[in-house]
Scaffold this motif. Structure first.
Motif, PDB file in Angstrom:
ATOM      1  N   LEU A 153       0.873  -1.174   0.000  1.00 25.65           N
ATOM      2  CA  LEU A 153       0.000   0.000   0.000  1.00 25.65           C
ATOM      3  C   LEU A 153       0.912   1.226   0.000  1.00 25.65           C
ATOM      4  O   LEU A 153       1.675   1.438   0.945  1.00 25.65           O
ATOM      5  N   LEU A 154       0.863   1.995  -1.065  1.00 26.42           N
ATOM      6  CA  LEU A 154       1.793   3.116  -1.225  1.00 26.42           C
ATOM      7  C   LEU A 154       1.141   4.429  -0.829  1.00 26.42           C
ATOM      8  O   LEU A 154      -0.040   4.648  -1.112  1.00 26.42           O
ATOM      9  N   GLY A 155       1.920   5.305  -0.227  1.00 26.62           N
ATOM     10  CA  GLY A 155       1.466   6.669   0.023  1.00 26.62           C
ATOM     11  C   GLY A 155       1.723   7.529  -1.211  1.00 26.62           C
ATOM     12  O   GLY A 155       2.287   7.056  -2.211  1.00 26.62           O
ATOM     13  N   ALA A 156       1.336   8.809  -1.120  1.00 28.19           N
ATOM     14  CA  ALA A 156       1.392   9.688  -2.298  1.00 28.19           C
ATOM     15  C   ALA A 156       2.809   9.825  -2.868  1.00 28.19           C
ATOM     16  O   ALA A 156       3.010   9.743  -4.086  1.00 28.19           O
ATOM     17  N   SER A 157       3.807   9.998  -1.997  1.00 20.64           N
ATOM     18  CA  SER A 157       5.144  10.261  -2.549  1.00 20.64           C
ATOM     19  C   SER A 157       5.742   8.996  -3.166  1.00 20.64           C
ATOM     20  O   SER A 157       6.385   9.051  -4.224  1.00 20.64           O
ATOM     21  N   GLU A 158       5.499   7.827  -2.527  1.00 23.72           N
ATOM     22  CA  GLU A 158       6.008   6.573  -3.127  1.00 23.72           C
ATOM     23  C   GLU A 158       5.322   6.326  -4.475  1.00 23.72           C
ATOM     24  O   GLU A 158       5.949   5.873  -5.434  1.00 23.72           O
ATOM     25  N   LEU A 159       4.024   6.630  -4.521  1.00 22.63           N
ATOM     26  CA  LEU A 159       3.276   6.440  -5.763  1.00 22.63           C
ATOM     27  C   LEU A 159       3.860   7.320  -6.871  1.00 22.63           C
ATOM     28  O   LEU A 159       4.069   6.876  -8.000  1.00 22.63           O
ATOM     29  N   ARG A 160       4.142   8.562  -6.517  1.00 31.50           N
ATOM     30  CA  ARG A 160       4.671   9.507  -7.512  1.00 31.50           C
ATOM     31  C   ARG A 160       6.050   9.061  -8.022  1.00 31.50           C
ATOM     32  O   ARG A 160       6.401   9.278  -9.166  1.00 31.50           O
ATOM     33  N   ARG A 161       6.823   8.397  -7.131  1.00 27.81           N
ATOM     34  CA  ARG A 161       8.129   7.884  -7.593  1.00 27.81           C
ATOM     35  C   ARG A 161       7.931   6.813  -8.667  1.00 27.81           C
ATOM     36  O   ARG A 161       8.665   6.745  -9.638  1.00 27.81           O
ATOM     37  N   LEU A 162       6.891   5.966  -8.478  1.00 30.10           N
ATOM     38  CA  LEU A 162       6.637   4.911  -9.469  1.00 30.10           C
ATOM     39  C   LEU A 162       5.983   5.457 -10.734  1.00 30.10           C
ATOM     40  O   LEU A 162       6.246   4.984 -11.833  1.00 30.10           O
ATOM     41  N   PRO A 164       5.431   9.140 -12.090  1.00 24.03           N
ATOM     42  CA  PRO A 164       5.561  10.595 -11.933  1.00 24.03           C
ATOM     43  C   PRO A 164       4.466  11.396 -12.641  1.00 24.03           C
ATOM     44  O   PRO A 164       4.230  12.550 -12.289  1.00 24.03           O
ATOM     45  N   GLU A 165       3.789  10.808 -13.628  1.00 21.46           N
ATOM     46  CA  GLU A 165       2.792  11.575 -14.390  1.00 21.46           C
ATOM     47  C   GLU A 165       1.423  11.631 -13.712  1.00 21.46           C
ATOM     48  O   GLU A 165       0.525  12.320 -14.184  1.00 21.46           O
ATOM     49  N   LEU A 166       1.242  10.884 -12.607  1.00 15.16           N
ATOM     50  CA  LEU A 166      -0.073  10.919 -11.944  1.00 15.16           C
ATOM     51  C   LEU A 166      -0.290  12.266 -11.259  1.00 15.16           C
ATOM     52  O   LEU A 166       0.656  12.870 -10.742  1.00 15.16           O
ATOM     53  N   LYS A 269       1.178   8.393 -26.364  1.00 11.78           N
ATOM     54  CA  LYS A 269       1.123   8.864 -24.970  1.00 11.78           C
ATOM     55  C   LYS A 269       1.371   7.751 -23.957  1.00 11.78           C
ATOM     56  O   LYS A 269       1.320   7.977 -22.748  1.00 11.78           O
ATOM     57  N   GLY A 270       1.607   6.529 -24.438  1.00 10.54           N
ATOM     58  CA  GLY A 270       1.709   5.398 -23.511  1.00 10.54           C
ATOM     59  C   GLY A 270       3.056   5.265 -22.834  1.00 10.54           C
ATOM     60  O   GLY A 270       3.156   4.709 -21.737  1.00 10.54           O
ATOM     61  N   GLY A 271       4.107   5.795 -23.452  1.00  8.11           N
ATOM     62  CA  GLY A 271       5.461   5.601 -22.937  1.00  8.11           C
ATOM     63  C   GLY A 271       5.697   6.261 -21.585  1.00  8.11           C
ATOM     64  O   GLY A 271       6.643   5.914 -20.878  1.00  8.11           O
ATOM     65  N   ARG A 272       4.839   7.208 -21.211  1.00 13.54           N
ATOM     66  CA  ARG A 272       5.066   7.931 -19.951  1.00 13.54           C
ATOM     67  C   ARG A 272       4.424   7.222 -18.759  1.00 13.54           C
ATOM     68  O   ARG A 272       4.566   7.658 -17.626  1.00 13.54           O
ATOM     69  N   ILE A 273       3.688   6.145 -19.018  1.00 13.18           N
ATOM     70  CA  ILE A 273       3.022   5.396 -17.941  1.00 13.18           C
ATOM     71  C   ILE A 273       3.638   4.005 -17.880  1.00 13.18           C
ATOM     72  O   ILE A 273       3.709   3.306 -18.884  1.00 13.18           O
ATOM     73  N   ALA A 322      -6.654  12.418 -13.989  1.00 14.28           N
ATOM     74  CA  ALA A 322      -5.679  11.505 -13.383  1.00 14.28           C
ATOM     75  C   ALA A 322      -4.260  11.808 -13.844  1.00 14.28           C
ATOM     76  O   ALA A 322      -3.303  11.631 -13.092  1.00 14.28           O
ATOM     77  N   MET A 323      -4.129  12.260 -15.113  1.00  7.90           N
ATOM     78  CA  MET A 323      -2.794  12.513 -15.667  1.00  7.90           C
ATOM     79  C   MET A 323      -2.798  13.867 -16.360  1.00  7.90           C
ATOM     80  O   MET A 323      -3.286  13.995 -17.489  1.00  7.90           O
ATOM     81  N   PRO A 324      -2.267  14.884 -15.695  1.00  8.30           N
ATOM     82  CA  PRO A 324      -2.355  16.250 -16.233  1.00  8.30           C
ATOM     83  C   PRO A 324      -1.821  16.391 -17.662  1.00  8.30           C
ATOM     84  O   PRO A 324      -2.293  17.239 -18.410  1.00  8.30           O
ATOM     85  N   TYR A 325      -0.873  15.540 -18.075  1.00  5.46           N
ATOM     86  CA  TYR A 325      -0.350  15.700 -19.443  1.00  5.46           C
ATOM     87  C   TYR A 325      -1.403  15.335 -20.493  1.00  5.46           C
ATOM     88  O   TYR A 325      -1.216  15.596 -21.684  1.00  5.46           O
ATOM     89  N   LEU A 326      -2.529  14.746 -20.054  1.00  8.04           N
ATOM     90  CA  LEU A 326      -3.601  14.414 -21.007  1.00  8.04           C
ATOM     91  C   LEU A 326      -4.724  15.451 -20.999  1.00  8.04           C
ATOM     92  O   LEU A 326      -5.694  15.326 -21.743  1.00  8.04           O
TER      93      LEU A 326
END
Ligand code: FAD
Length: 410
Positions: A153-162, A164-166, A269-273, A322-326
């Motif tokens: 179960l990941l918190g926000a910062s660990e999630l962002r490390r995995l 970054p585009e979220l 757009k898939g390469g960033r996820i 969910a993904m600001p780049y979209l």
């Protein structure tokens, strides 16, 4: 049986007009048993390949084009954990068993056909966008950790490390490292080729079934709108959302109905996820060709397969959130498929008690791609007169008034 069909099998036999002619009988060797599979989606093709490997003589009749319906429309996610959020019941076990079969199954398929189906072990993230989402994620972590390794179960910062585009609105996630995905249209194409190489007779554009009749001592006679008439020892119904057609010809109600899934893709757009991403409103999966697939609606629209502005619009809004780049990006394309749904969401796999020559393998709803290797193995076992290994909880008997409820057996 409808009056229209009565007696057509008799005249068929007398006229010698059947494409297959075998005497029925359950004691014969596999090599002399003719199996007719109705439907050439992933379930029909997987079952056909398996039956041919076990020595049966197999023909697949596809009403239109192989893989042209739900199987070709799917996102290709193999997600036994993300698709089973409540408890380790029989359906979860079927999903997990099928997922465990995938690596060897795909290896064999790719070696035989020389085609890649793009199996990728990306793992998945079930993202919480609200504090309340953590409740169910914690409950899942508790029981799912017993059936797989590496859950976190990941918190926000660990999630962002995995990932970054979220967006900042993603508060955390349940990480399932074992989940994977394939490119569904390529998988269906490879299965079609594998069937061909295994000696399966493949008949496309057979049209709808225009008659189906049990024939004592002979098996089952099937008349099609576009490919003539056929006699077989066993018939396997793999007609996806259309499988209810059986009730037109036999007193067997196959309770399968279509649920439309609208889905879209963003090219490039898939390469960033990096992972499959699930949320309560949509999912995203990056494909090898660089596209990002986002799905999917669940709407009741009969057999209509068009996309609507509303359906794709909802996915687009969620993608931007969910993904600001979209944000402000329109999908490159949208399409839809009809999921074959049953009343309880579980597939229908089993022989029909009133007509034991008939096997059902349909109603796979949201998980037909995931469930294809396990379903094919069960169909192979049933053809060989073995049991399904699940106490028949996926059989049609559960829908009869006297049927055992799945909860009782699960
Ligand atoms: C948008 C969307 C996304 C999905 N994503 C996933 C996913 O990520 N992972 C997953 O596991 N599952 C997914 N699914 C579900 C999956 O696609 C289905 O469960 C699966 O494809 C069902 O396979 P099938 O062979 O039973 O049906 P189909 O692929 O629909 O095939 C049935 C075939 O039978 C033919 N037919 C119909 N009537 C007759 C007849 N009388 N005689 C002969 N042929 C007939 C049809 O023409 C059709 O080709 C998704 C579905 C949709 C719509």
């Amino acid at each position: 049986m409808s009056a229209q069909s009565a007696g057509f099998a008799e005249s068929l036999r007398a006229a010698g007009g059947a494409k297959l002619a075998r005497s029925a009988g359950f004691a014969k060797s596999a090599q002399s048993i003719e199996v007719l599979i109705l439907g050439g989606g992933i379930i029909g093709l997987s079952s056909a390949w398996e039956a041919a490997k076990r020595g049966f003589r197999v023909t697949v009749l596809e009403a239109e084009e192989f893989g042209g319906q739900a199987s070709g429309a799917a996102a290709g996610m193999l997600a036994p954990f993300s698709e089973n959020t409540e408890s380790p019941d029989a359906f979860f076990r079927l999903c997990a068993d099928s997922h465990a079969r995938y690596p060897d199954w795909v290896r064999e398929l790719e070696e035989l056909t020389g085609r890649s189906v793009e199996l990728r072990g990306s793992g998945s993230l079930n993202v919480a966008f609200h504090e309340a989402d953590f409740l169910s994620l914690r409950a899942r972590l508790e029981w799912q950790s017993r059936y797989g390794t590496g859950f976190e179960l990941l918190g926000a910062s660990e999630l962002r490390r995995l990932e970054p585009e979220l967006s900042e609105q993603a508060l955390g996630a349940l990480y399932c490292p074992g989940e994977s995905h394939v490119f569904a249209p390529k998988l269906v194409g490879a299965l079609e080729e594998a069937c061909r190489r295994a000696g399966v007779r493949l008949v496309a554009h057979a049209g709808r079934v225009a008659g189906l009749e049990r024939v004592a001592g002979t098996g089952v006679a099937v008349r099609t709108a576009g490919a003539g008439s056929w006699l077989a020892d066993r018939v396997v119904v793999c007609a996806g959302a259309w499988s209810g057609f059986v009730r037109e010809w036999l007193p067997v109600d196959v309770p399968v109905h279509p649920i439309r899934g609208q889905i879209c893709a963003y090219d490039g757009k898939g390469g960033r996820i990096r992972h499959m991403i699930f949320s309560s409103q949509a999912y995203w999966v990056g494909k090898k060709d660089g596209s990002l697939v986002c799905g999917a609606s669940e709407d009741v629209a009969g057999f209509e397969r068009s996309v609507t502005e509303q359906g794709i619009g909802r996915l687009t809004r969620w993608s931007g959130r969910a993904m600001p780049y979209l944000r402000d990006v329109s999908p490159s394309r949208g399409w839809a498929g009809l999921r074959p749904a049953t009343l309880d969401g579980w597939p229908l796999i089993g022989s029909v008690p009133e007509a034991p020559e008939l096997i059902l393998a349909c109603g796979h709803y949201r998980n037909g791609i995931l469930l294809s290797p396990a379903t094919a193995a069960i169909v192979g076992d049933l053809l060989q007169g073995k049991n399904d290994g699940y106490g028949n909880v996926f059989g049609i008997e559960r829908f009869s008034p006297a049927g055992t409820t799945r909860r009782g057996l699960g």
